[in-house]
Design a protein around this motif. Sequence first.
Motif, PDB file in Angstrom:
ATOM      1  N   ALA A  65       0.825  -1.131  -0.174  1.00 27.70           N
ATOM      2  CA  ALA A  65       0.075   0.026  -0.045  1.00 27.70           C
ATOM      3  C   ALA A  65       0.876   1.366   0.027  1.00 27.70           C
ATOM      4  O   ALA A  65       0.592   2.307  -0.532  1.00 27.70           O
ATOM      5  CB  ALA A  65      -0.833  -0.324   1.066  1.00 27.70           C
ATOM      6  N   HIS A  66       2.010   1.499   0.876  1.00 29.84           N
ATOM      7  CA  HIS A  66       2.914   2.509   0.846  1.00 29.84           C
ATOM      8  C   HIS A  66       3.627   2.557  -0.536  1.00 29.84           C
ATOM      9  O   HIS A  66       3.714   3.741  -0.889  1.00 29.84           O
ATOM     10  CB  HIS A  66       3.763   2.214   2.129  1.00 29.84           C
ATOM     11  N   GLN A  67       3.749   1.454  -0.867  1.00 30.78           N
ATOM     12  CA  GLN A  67       4.835   1.820  -2.358  1.00 30.78           C
ATOM     13  C   GLN A  67       3.714   2.172  -3.226  1.00 30.78           C
ATOM     14  O   GLN A  67       4.042   3.128  -4.225  1.00 30.78           O
ATOM     15  CB  GLN A  67       5.206   0.147  -2.629  1.00 30.78           C
ATOM     16  N   LEU A  68       2.658   1.789  -3.308  1.00 35.40           N
ATOM     17  CA  LEU A  68       1.514   2.076  -4.227  1.00 35.40           C
ATOM     18  C   LEU A  68       1.317   3.722  -4.125  1.00 35.40           C
ATOM     19  O   LEU A  68       1.138   4.401  -5.137  1.00 35.40           O
ATOM     20  CB  LEU A  68       0.490   1.250  -4.366  1.00 35.40           C
ATOM     21  N   LEU A  69       1.020   4.145  -3.133  1.00 30.04           N
ATOM     22  CA  LEU A  69       0.827   5.584  -2.949  1.00 30.04           C
ATOM     23  C   LEU A  69       1.853   6.437  -3.218  1.00 30.04           C
ATOM     24  O   LEU A  69       1.736   7.695  -3.402  1.00 30.04           O
ATOM     25  CB  LEU A  69       0.429   5.667  -1.235  1.00 30.04           C
ATOM     26  N   GLN A  70       3.274   5.970  -3.164  1.00 29.76           N
ATOM     27  CA  GLN A  70       4.282   6.724  -3.564  1.00 29.76           C
ATOM     28  C   GLN A  70       4.146   6.626  -5.176  1.00 29.76           C
ATOM     29  O   GLN A  70       4.984   7.766  -5.792  1.00 29.76           O
ATOM     30  CB  GLN A  70       5.689   6.076  -2.987  1.00 29.76           C
ATOM     31  N   ALA A  71       3.845   5.909  -5.749  1.00 26.66           N
ATOM     32  CA  ALA A  71       4.044   5.653  -7.317  1.00 26.66           C
ATOM     33  C   ALA A  71       2.870   6.233  -8.014  1.00 26.66           C
ATOM     34  O   ALA A  71       2.986   6.468  -9.173  1.00 26.66           O
ATOM     35  CB  ALA A  71       4.135   3.926  -7.555  1.00 26.66           C
ATOM     36  N   TYR A  72       1.755   6.406  -7.343  1.00 29.67           N
ATOM     37  CA  TYR A  72       0.375   6.612  -8.037  1.00 29.67           C
ATOM     38  C   TYR A  72      -0.269   7.971  -7.516  1.00 29.67           C
ATOM     39  O   TYR A  72      -0.400   8.234  -6.280  1.00 29.67           O
ATOM     40  CB  TYR A  72      -0.415   5.509  -7.872  1.00 29.67           C
ATOM     41  N   THR A  73      -0.711   8.978  -8.222  1.00 27.83           N
ATOM     42  CA  THR A  73      -1.418   9.991  -7.876  1.00 27.83           C
ATOM     43  C   THR A  73      -2.783   9.883  -8.341  1.00 27.83           C
ATOM     44  O   THR A  73      -3.255   9.750  -9.354  1.00 27.83           O
ATOM     45  CB  THR A  73      -0.890  11.144  -8.419  1.00 27.83           C
ATOM     46  N   PHE A  74      -3.786   9.983  -7.310  1.00 35.53           N
ATOM     47  CA  PHE A  74      -5.200   9.907  -7.564  1.00 35.53           C
ATOM     48  C   PHE A  74      -5.674  11.164  -8.026  1.00 35.53           C
ATOM     49  O   PHE A  74      -5.511  12.091  -7.506  1.00 35.53           O
ATOM     50  CB  PHE A  74      -6.203   9.477  -6.373  1.00 35.53           C
ATOM     51  N   ASP A  75      -6.630  11.462  -9.122  1.00 32.59           N
ATOM     52  CA  ASP A  75      -7.015  12.526  -9.750  1.00 32.59           C
ATOM     53  C   ASP A  75      -8.275  12.260 -10.277  1.00 32.59           C
ATOM     54  O   ASP A  75      -8.372  11.648 -11.468  1.00 32.59           O
ATOM     55  CB  ASP A  75      -6.305  13.139 -10.831  1.00 32.59           C
ATOM     56  N   PRO A  76      -9.481  12.725  -9.427  1.00 33.95           N
ATOM     57  CA  PRO A  76      -9.644  13.370  -8.184  1.00 33.95           C
ATOM     58  C   PRO A  76      -9.079  12.401  -7.261  1.00 33.95           C
ATOM     59  O   PRO A  76      -9.181  11.204  -7.193  1.00 33.95           O
ATOM     60  CB  PRO A  76     -11.056  13.723  -8.341  1.00 33.95           C
ATOM     61  N   GLN A  77      -8.634  13.159  -6.332  1.00 32.15           N
ATOM     62  CA  GLN A  77      -8.479  12.477  -5.022  1.00 32.15           C
ATOM     63  C   GLN A  77      -9.731  11.847  -4.260  1.00 32.15           C
ATOM     64  O   GLN A  77     -10.770  12.537  -4.374  1.00 32.15           O
ATOM     65  CB  GLN A  77      -7.874  13.689  -3.820  1.00 32.15           C
ATOM     66  N   PRO A  78      -9.613  10.647  -3.952  1.00 34.61           N
ATOM     67  CA  PRO A  78     -10.997  10.159  -3.485  1.00 34.61           C
ATOM     68  C   PRO A  78     -11.396  10.746  -1.932  1.00 34.61           C
ATOM     69  O   PRO A  78     -10.650  11.197  -1.084  1.00 34.61           O
ATOM     70  CB  PRO A  78     -10.635   8.563  -3.085  1.00 34.61           C
ATOM     71  N   ASP A  79     -12.511  10.776  -1.873  1.00 35.88           N
ATOM     72  CA  ASP A  79     -13.152  11.273  -0.641  1.00 35.88           C
ATOM     73  C   ASP A  79     -12.997  10.385   0.499  1.00 35.88           C
ATOM     74  O   ASP A  79     -12.960  10.472   1.767  1.00 35.88           O
ATOM     75  CB  ASP A  79     -14.551  11.716  -0.525  1.00 35.88           C
ATOM     76  N   TYR A  80     -13.133   9.041   0.243  1.00 35.50           N
ATOM     77  CA  TYR A  80     -13.001   8.015   1.360  1.00 35.50           C
ATOM     78  C   TYR A  80     -12.488   6.784   0.578  1.00 35.50           C
ATOM     79  O   TYR A  80     -12.547   6.566  -0.779  1.00 35.50           O
ATOM     80  CB  TYR A  80     -14.615   7.539   1.600  1.00 35.50           C
ATOM     81  N   ILE A  81     -11.782   5.745   1.166  1.00 35.87           N
ATOM     82  CA  ILE A  81     -11.290   4.735   0.785  1.00 35.87           C
ATOM     83  C   ILE A  81     -11.617   3.536   1.847  1.00 35.87           C
ATOM     84  O   ILE A  81     -11.519   3.453   2.800  1.00 35.87           O
ATOM     85  CB  ILE A  81      -9.676   4.641   0.796  1.00 35.87           C
ATOM     86  N   PHE A  82     -12.285   2.526   1.027  1.00 36.88           N
ATOM     87  CA  PHE A  82     -13.017   1.268   1.630  1.00 36.88           C
ATOM     88  C   PHE A  82     -12.285   0.141   1.664  1.00 36.88           C
ATOM     89  O   PHE A  82     -11.628  -0.064   0.422  1.00 36.88           O
ATOM     90  CB  PHE A  82     -14.734   1.471   1.600  1.00 36.88           C
ATOM     91  N   GLY A  83     -12.230  -0.754   2.574  1.00 41.36           N
ATOM     92  CA  GLY A  83     -11.719  -2.124   2.521  1.00 41.36           C
ATOM     93  C   GLY A  83     -12.252  -3.118   3.097  1.00 41.36           C
ATOM     94  O   GLY A  83     -13.007  -2.949   4.229  1.00 41.36           O
ATOM     95  N   LEU A  84     -12.514  -4.503   2.728  1.00 40.71           N
ATOM     96  CA  LEU A  84     -13.052  -5.404   3.343  1.00 40.71           C
ATOM     97  C   LEU A  84     -11.959  -6.560   3.617  1.00 40.71           C
ATOM     98  O   LEU A  84     -11.041  -6.676   2.514  1.00 40.71           O
ATOM     99  CB  LEU A  84     -14.188  -6.156   2.557  1.00 40.71           C
ATOM    100  N   HIS A  85     -12.026  -7.515   4.838  1.00 36.38           N
ATOM    101  CA  HIS A  85     -11.172  -8.585   4.665  1.00 36.38           C
ATOM    102  C   HIS A  85     -12.073  -9.709   5.346  1.00 36.38           C
ATOM    103  O   HIS A  85     -12.876  -9.746   6.011  1.00 36.38           O
ATOM    104  CB  HIS A  85     -10.013  -8.243   5.814  1.00 36.38           C
ATOM    105  N   MET A  86     -11.656 -11.048   4.700  1.00 39.21           N
ATOM    106  CA  MET A  86     -12.331 -12.202   5.114  1.00 39.21           C
ATOM    107  C   MET A  86     -12.057 -12.694   6.419  1.00 39.21           C
ATOM    108  O   MET A  86     -10.654 -12.381   6.765  1.00 39.21           O
ATOM    109  CB  MET A  86     -11.851 -13.412   4.227  1.00 39.21           C
ATOM    110  N   MET A  87     -12.787 -13.125   7.334  1.00 43.65           N
ATOM    111  CA  MET A  87     -12.736 -13.409   8.766  1.00 43.65           C
ATOM    112  C   MET A  87     -13.144 -14.645   9.150  1.00 43.65           C
ATOM    113  O   MET A  87     -14.527 -14.626   9.594  1.00 43.65           O
ATOM    114  CB  MET A  87     -13.232 -12.136   9.618  1.00 43.65           C
ATOM    115  N   PRO A  88     -12.378 -15.648   9.169  1.00 41.46           N
ATOM    116  CA  PRO A  88     -12.850 -17.217   9.506  1.00 41.46           C
ATOM    117  C   PRO A  88     -13.055 -17.152  10.996  1.00 41.46           C
ATOM    118  O   PRO A  88     -13.867 -18.394  11.369  1.00 41.46           O
ATOM    119  CB  PRO A  88     -11.805 -18.031   8.799  1.00 41.46           C
TER     120      PRO A  88
END
Length: 381
Positions: free
Chosen positions: A134-157
């Motif tokens: 995630a850190h590497q991606l944010l250093q390499a990519y510029t969002f245009d327009p910038q997101p107002d929010y970012i969401f994520g989901l993770h499986m939980m057994p």
Amino acid sequence: MEYEYLKETRRWLHQHPELSMQEFETTAFIKNELDMAGIPYETPLPTGVVAYLKGTTDRAVAFRADIDALPIQEENDVDYRSAVDNVMHACGHDGHTTMLLAFAKRVKALYDAGQLTATVYFIFQPSEETEAGAHQLLQAYTFDPQPDYIFGLHMMPDNEEGLILSKPGAITASATEYRFFITGLSAHVANKEQGHSAGEALTFILNQVSQLQHYHLPGLRQNIVHIGQFHAGEAINTVPSNGYLEGTIRTYDKADLETVQTQMTKIAEACAVVTGTNVEVKFSEGYPSTHNDRAAYAMMKAASEDTSLEWVEKKEPYLFGEDFAFYSTIAPTAFAFLGCRNTAQNFVTGLHTSTLNFDEKVLLGGVDLFSAILSRFEATL
């Protein structure tokens, strides 16, 4: 139709796992799916993809899935088991990727119908398990327009199908590795006073590190200072000349992490004085604690009411690390866990185990939640 897509996609991904920063076949698969759907994308890193559909306003929202697997030999006896020795999707990332692909197809239908107001990003991120993708991606990519929010989901057994679990504030811990390197002076055991024992130094460090939690951290806050591996010495009849100790630190508060690191540095310095050895402690930059922004969390929780999922608000955060934390540096974030435990099918083992498995029908709930979040977000525009 959608369930069949989820099933087929997840099982293909499960059969073709790839380790962090080696997800070339996985990336090619994702790009092919996006190409067939007519969804544009960019590849800011050698692996991974950021896809997007442009809305009619300058507002945006992003959704993230991680795509890497773990160095684990799968023990499930299923026809879609990993085809790669000692590599397995044992953390549910095959499910995360599948949900985001299915959701992207839904959003493309809205886009084609002229019903998409916000720009939507679909982040297929490499290397969550190591190297902070995630850190590497944010250093390499510029969002245009910038997101107002970012969401994520993770499986939980650990939790039953149909549940969605999260909480405001901290939801996962920071994860920082530490390593002590000890250099002493060897001597024959008959002349042991002529040496400087790395074994004595190691004993000193072990004792002091094990007391950090008790004496230096607040009793009302959860922290872990874990000793994972240690060793010293070369032969049965010589003073140990080399020693090593490593472990991990898990905290929710940056100040607590700084306290642990400061005390470990003092331990190394004191040990060198007491034992006459050279002691160095090094820290590997870890993942910060993942914190749910209150507004993003409220939107995600409200969106769950538009699905068949049952929202469960946790009282305590998880003590494992998650590099989704880095996304909060560019936008408010919310992260939740999708229950996938199914006792009837014996899908009961935890994350990072060789027998993790789940029924793909649970992925429908995740796609529905993403869709409901987008709908709620669009209603604010």
